[in-house]
Every structure is written in C-alpha cells, then in structure tokens.
Design a protein around this motif. Structure first.
Motif, mmCIF file in Angstrom:
data_model
loop_
_atom_site.group_PDB
_atom_site.id
_atom_site.type_symbol
_atom_site.label_atom_id
_atom_site.label_comp_id
_atom_site.label_asym_id
_atom_site.label_seq_id
_atom_site.Cartn_x
_atom_site.Cartn_y
_atom_site.Cartn_z
ATOM 1 N N GLU A 270 0.771 -1.275 -0.191
ATOM 2 C CA GLU A 270 -0.299 -0.441 -0.067
ATOM 3 C C GLU A 270 0.544 0.967 0.063
ATOM 4 O OE1 GLU A 270 -4.128 -1.833 2.555
ATOM 5 O OE2 GLU A 270 -2.345 -0.366 3.531
ATOM 6 N N THR A 271 1.893 1.781 -0.058
ATOM 7 C CA THR A 271 2.392 2.500 0.640
ATOM 8 C C THR A 271 3.998 1.898 0.300
ATOM 9 O OG1 THR A 271 2.447 2.807 3.037
ATOM 10 C CG2 THR A 271 3.806 4.135 2.057
ATOM 11 N N THR A 272 4.853 3.021 -0.975
ATOM 12 C CA THR A 272 5.765 3.200 -1.656
ATOM 13 C C THR A 272 6.497 4.157 -1.610
ATOM 14 O OG1 THR A 272 4.747 4.162 -3.750
ATOM 15 C CG2 THR A 272 4.446 1.876 -3.572
ATOM 16 N N ALA A 273 8.130 3.908 -1.998
ATOM 17 C CA ALA A 273 8.648 5.410 -2.177
ATOM 18 C C ALA A 273 9.880 5.484 -3.302
ATOM 19 C CB ALA A 273 9.340 5.770 -0.692
ATOM 20 N N TYR A 274 10.220 5.826 -3.552
ATOM 21 C CA TYR A 274 10.995 6.576 -5.043
ATOM 22 C C TYR A 274 12.242 7.732 -4.337
ATOM 23 C CZ TYR A 274 7.187 4.261 -7.141
ATOM 24 O OH TYR A 274 6.049 2.992 -7.451
ATOM 25 N N SER A 275 12.860 7.173 -5.380
ATOM 26 C CA SER A 275 14.103 7.800 -5.286
ATOM 27 C C SER A 275 14.100 9.181 -6.108
ATOM 28 C CB SER A 275 15.631 7.565 -5.675
ATOM 29 O OG SER A 275 16.215 6.568 -4.882
ATOM 30 N N ASP A 276 14.772 10.894 -6.402
ATOM 31 C CA ASP A 276 14.332 11.581 -6.651
ATOM 32 C C ASP A 276 14.708 11.112 -8.400
ATOM 33 O OD1 ASP A 276 15.264 14.315 -4.402
ATOM 34 O OD2 ASP A 276 13.584 12.767 -4.285
ATOM 35 N N PHE A 277 15.585 10.477 -8.527
ATOM 36 C CA PHE A 277 15.928 10.148 -10.297
ATOM 37 C C PHE A 277 15.024 9.861 -11.086
ATOM 38 C CE2 PHE A 277 16.986 5.947 -10.155
ATOM 39 C CZ PHE A 277 17.593 5.968 -9.162
ATOM 40 N N VAL A 278 14.123 9.382 -10.036
ATOM 41 C CA VAL A 278 13.078 8.051 -10.958
ATOM 42 C C VAL A 278 11.902 9.065 -11.967
ATOM 43 C CG1 VAL A 278 10.925 6.968 -10.255
ATOM 44 C CG2 VAL A 278 13.212 6.340 -9.494
ATOM 45 N N LYS A 279 12.227 10.214 -11.166
ATOM 46 C CA LYS A 279 11.032 11.010 -11.620
ATOM 47 C C LYS A 279 9.336 10.909 -12.360
ATOM 48 C CE LYS A 279 15.126 13.968 -12.816
ATOM 49 N NZ LYS A 279 16.033 14.561 -14.000
ATOM 50 N N GLY A 280 8.939 9.569 -12.223
ATOM 51 C CA GLY A 280 7.974 9.280 -12.522
ATOM 52 C C GLY A 280 7.956 7.988 -12.926
ATOM 53 N N ARG A 281 9.240 8.270 -13.758
ATOM 54 C CA ARG A 281 9.435 7.069 -14.770
ATOM 55 C C ARG A 281 8.625 5.830 -14.641
ATOM 56 N NH1 ARG A 281 13.994 7.098 -16.899
ATOM 57 N NH2 ARG A 281 15.084 7.920 -15.500
ATOM 58 N N PHE A 282 9.003 5.119 -13.815
ATOM 59 C CA PHE A 282 9.561 4.163 -12.722
ATOM 60 C C PHE A 282 8.197 3.711 -11.678
ATOM 61 C CE2 PHE A 282 14.631 3.236 -13.146
ATOM 62 C CZ PHE A 282 14.134 3.260 -14.559
ATOM 63 N N THR A 283 7.766 2.511 -11.405
ATOM 64 C CA THR A 283 7.253 1.807 -10.042
ATOM 65 C C THR A 283 6.547 0.726 -9.985
ATOM 66 O OG1 THR A 283 4.818 3.292 -11.901
ATOM 67 C CG2 THR A 283 4.629 2.126 -10.474
ATOM 68 N N ILE A 284 7.152 0.415 -8.503
ATOM 69 C CA ILE A 284 7.256 -0.981 -7.422
ATOM 70 C C ILE A 284 5.883 -1.048 -7.685
ATOM 71 C CG2 ILE A 284 7.314 0.359 -5.909
ATOM 72 C CD1 ILE A 284 9.289 -1.730 -5.119
ATOM 73 N N SER A 285 6.048 -2.568 -7.701
ATOM 74 C CA SER A 285 4.440 -3.338 -7.420
ATOM 75 C C SER A 285 4.701 -4.873 -6.425
ATOM 76 C CB SER A 285 3.759 -2.726 -8.619
ATOM 77 O OG SER A 285 3.943 -4.090 -10.026
ATOM 78 N N LYS A 286 3.609 -4.915 -6.515
ATOM 79 C CA LYS A 286 3.976 -6.049 -5.482
ATOM 80 C C LYS A 286 2.772 -7.061 -5.638
ATOM 81 C CE LYS A 286 5.779 -7.400 -1.257
ATOM 82 N NZ LYS A 286 5.031 -8.343 0.224
ATOM 83 N N ASP A 287 3.002 -8.574 -6.068
ATOM 84 C CA ASP A 287 0.952 -9.703 -5.574
ATOM 85 C C ASP A 287 2.020 -10.327 -5.216
ATOM 86 O OD1 ASP A 287 0.173 -11.471 -6.945
ATOM 87 O OD2 ASP A 287 -0.170 -10.776 -8.908
ATOM 88 N N ASN A 288 1.349 -10.025 -4.007
ATOM 89 C CA ASN A 288 0.880 -11.155 -2.525
ATOM 90 C C ASN A 288 0.904 -12.630 -3.086
ATOM 91 O OD1 ASN A 288 2.334 -9.211 -1.453
ATOM 92 N ND2 ASN A 288 1.305 -8.508 -0.062
ATOM 93 N N ALA A 289 0.114 -12.661 -4.086
ATOM 94 C CA ALA A 289 -0.589 -13.884 -4.230
ATOM 95 C C ALA A 289 0.314 -14.841 -4.842
ATOM 96 C CB ALA A 289 -1.568 -13.362 -5.525
ATOM 97 N N LYS A 290 1.224 -14.142 -6.016
ATOM 98 C CA LYS A 290 1.773 -15.149 -6.650
ATOM 99 C C LYS A 290 3.759 -14.874 -5.739
ATOM 100 C CE LYS A 290 -0.580 -13.688 -11.076
ATOM 101 N NZ LYS A 290 -0.030 -13.679 -11.922
ATOM 102 N N ASN A 291 3.897 -14.296 -4.731
ATOM 103 C CA ASN A 291 5.030 -13.996 -4.336
ATOM 104 C C ASN A 291 6.233 -13.119 -5.022
ATOM 105 O OD1 ASN A 291 4.124 -15.250 -2.024
ATOM 106 N ND2 ASN A 291 5.319 -16.921 -2.598
ATOM 107 N N THR A 292 5.615 -11.727 -5.820
ATOM 108 C CA THR A 292 6.378 -11.002 -6.495
ATOM 109 C C THR A 292 6.508 -9.501 -6.505
ATOM 110 O OG1 THR A 292 6.304 -13.204 -8.155
ATOM 111 C CG2 THR A 292 6.762 -11.225 -9.467
ATOM 112 N N VAL A 293 7.682 -9.186 -7.078
ATOM 113 C CA VAL A 293 7.624 -7.588 -6.963
ATOM 114 C C VAL A 293 8.518 -7.793 -8.644
ATOM 115 C CG1 VAL A 293 9.847 -7.860 -5.860
ATOM 116 C CG2 VAL A 293 8.589 -5.421 -5.636
#
Length: 124
Positions: free
Chosen positions: A56-79
């Motif tokens: 539910e909560t994410t954080a990014y480094s400044d250089f990402v500048k909205g280009r990258f997105t992290i997500s997590k699927d807990n049903a598949k044990n995958t990020v």
C-alpha cells in the motif's frame, strides 16, 4: 531457504520500457517490504524504489522522476519494477532486496536477502 530471483533485464533502446520481476520463496512474502536497487559500473548500489509488505505504501528516489513504478503481487510472491522512458544512465545491474520487516527501507542495511541481479543496458 530464501530464494530471490530477478528477471526481465536486457538490451533496449532509449525511450523504451522494461518490466522487471523478482520472484521469491522461503519466507512470508506479504509480511516483508521489498526494494529495487541498481548498481552501475564503478558506482555504489543505490535505491530505486521500495514498497511495504501490504503493497500500500511506496517510496522512490528522486532520479526516478515518475518513470518507474514498483508493485507487489502477494499471491505470486513477486515484486515488479515497471520502467518507462529508459535512458543510457539507467544502464546498470538491477537487484531486488527483501526488507528485514514489514515496512520499507531506503537504506541498504535495511535489507536481509538479495537476488543475483538482472542486467539492463540502454543503448542510444
């Protein structure tokens, strides 16, 4: 035994996209924060993005500048790490880390387990 395996890297052109995956096993995935880091030749490993165990909560480094997105699927044990508008400076080995607890961490020492990395090369 904890396993962390990254995939999805490759050689791409400037401005294109890649989606990295990190499949894990050997621990309760939903109870651990996760992070994506990268390490370019001759440089230190740096944080890209991090996410809490719930996703539910994410954080990014400044250089990402909205280009990258992290997500997590807990049903598949995958990020995942969705990377858009890739640039030559994004060339690096990308690593997935397992946080020491439910929360996320912006520091390397907040991570207990690491994968072997997947290489991303962005060609101009």
């Amino acid at each position: 035994q904890v396993q962390v395996v990254e995939s999805g890297g490759g050689l791409v052109q400037v401005g294109t996209s890649l989606k990295l995956s990190c499949v894990t096993s050997g621990f309760t995935f939903r109870s651990r924060g996760m992070g994506w880091f990268r390490q370019a030749p001759g440089k230190e490993r740096e944080l890209i993005a991090t996410i809490t165990g719930s996703g539910e909560t994410t954080a990014y480094s400044d250089f990402v500048k909205g280009r990258f997105t992290i997500s997590k699927d807990n049903a598949k044990n995958t990020v995942f790490l969705q990377m858009n508008d890739l640039q030559p400076e994004d060339t690096a080995v990308y690593f997935c880390g397992v946080s020491r607890d439910f929360g996320y961490s912006v520091h390397l020492d907040g991570y207990r387990y690491w994968g072997q990395g997947t290489r991303v090369t962005v060609s101009s």
